[in-house]
Design an enzyme around this catalytic site. Structure first.
Site, PDB file in Angstrom:
ATOM      1  CE  LYS A 102       4.100  -4.016   6.448  1.00  0.00           C
ATOM      2  NZ  LYS A 102       2.816  -4.741   6.455  1.00  0.00           N
ATOM      3  NE  ARG A 129      -1.100  -2.750   2.357  1.00  0.00           N
ATOM      4  CZ  ARG A 129      -0.369  -3.858   2.475  1.00  0.00           C
ATOM      5  NH1 ARG A 129      -0.227  -4.700   1.452  1.00  0.00           N
ATOM      6  NH2 ARG A 129       0.262  -4.160   3.605  1.00  0.00           N
ATOM      7  CB  CYS A 175      -3.898  -2.715   6.844  1.00  0.00           C
ATOM      8  SG  CYS A 175      -2.689  -1.879   5.775  1.00  0.00           S
ATOM      9  CB  CYS A 201       1.816   1.436  11.187  1.00  0.00           C
ATOM     10  SG  CYS A 201       2.423  -0.078  10.385  1.00  0.00           S
ATOM     11  CB  THR A 204       3.455   3.147   6.430  1.00  0.00           C
ATOM     12  OG1 THR A 204       2.207   3.650   5.914  1.00  0.00           O
ATOM     13  CG2 THR A 204       3.228   1.830   7.151  1.00  0.00           C
ATOM     14  CB  THR A 208      -1.074   1.990   4.530  1.00  0.00           C
ATOM     15  OG1 THR A 208      -0.119   2.172   5.581  1.00  0.00           O
ATOM     16  CG2 THR A 208      -0.643   2.813   3.335  1.00  0.00           C
TER      17      THR A 208
END
Length: 231
Positions: free
Chosen positions: A167, A49, A83, A197, A127, A85
């Site tokens: 991640k 994203r 999420c 985030c 992010t 983003t």
């Protein structure tokens, strides 16, 4: 608890799994049947994203809509997206489904108020894509909040590498740099810091509690989902 929650996840997979855990732990329940019925659509193939928003990657919207179709077919009555983003495509997703989508920024605002933080100056970590979209800044500043974000150096050295560590399943590596970035926002006058985030709270939790209010958007979205499920 007859209403089925749809969870549009996989962005990333660990954050989605943690959302399901928090959804369970935060629900006042005495037996299995008191919990929130939920379907998790965890698809890590959704294009990045942040890369898409910064003009360097594939559009994730088709994959997001595919997930929504799957949740509709499963009989879900609303959707939560762990999420931040991905909410940059909120309007397009909302226009493409009859299901209400719980907005993570609205959930974060409710969580700030639950923590006793009144509108004022707050920090927002996220992010590069989330911050570039002004996802929090525009939505919260219209309601009286002032949002401080990390500077470019902090994003490059601290926040972005730490998110990447989570991640990659190296959660503990992200703790110290994210704590440093949060403290810098507090020193600039932020009364609380939003962990905007869903990877960030996972890493921050690996260290000692920060000495100021922190809004965990995983918890915030889980509380919003429980509120929806309980009507």
């Amino acid at each position: 608890m007859a209403r089925m929650l749809g969870v549009l996840g996989g962005m990333g997979p660990l954050a989605s799994a943690e959302f399901m855990r928090r959804l369970t732990l935060l629900t006042p329940a005495g037996r299995d049947q008191d919990h929130v019925p939920a379907v998790l659509w965890s698809d890590p193939r959704v294009p990045d994203r942040t890369a898409a928003r910064l003009g360097a990657g594939e559009d994730p919207l088709p994959a997001l809509l595919r997930g929504l179709r799957g949740l509709e077919a499963a009989g879900c009555g609303a959707v939560a997206i762990p999420c931040n983003t991905a909410h940059g495509w909120f309007e397009a997703m909302a226009a493409a489904t009859p299901l209400p989508i719980l907005h993570i920024v609205d959930a974060a605002e409710a969580e700030l108020r639950r923590l006793g933080v009144a509108p004022g100056r707050i920090g927002v970590m996220g992010t590069a894509g989330t911050l570039a979209m002004r996802l929090y800044q525009d939505r919260l500043e219209a309601r009286g909040w002032t949002c401080l974000i990390p500077d470019e150096d902090a994003m490059r050295r601290l926040v972005s590498p730490a998110v990447a560590s989570v991640k990659a399943n190296r959660v503990a590596e992200g703790c110290a740099p994210l704590a440093e970035a949060a403290r810098a926002l507090h020193l600039r006058g932020a009364r609380a810091v939003v962990l905007g985030c869903t990877e960030i709270p996972l890493a921050v939790a690996a260290g000692p509690p920060l000495p100021f209010p922190v809004c965990d958007t995983v918890d915030a979205l889980a509380r919003a989902a429980i509120g929806w499920a309980r009507g």
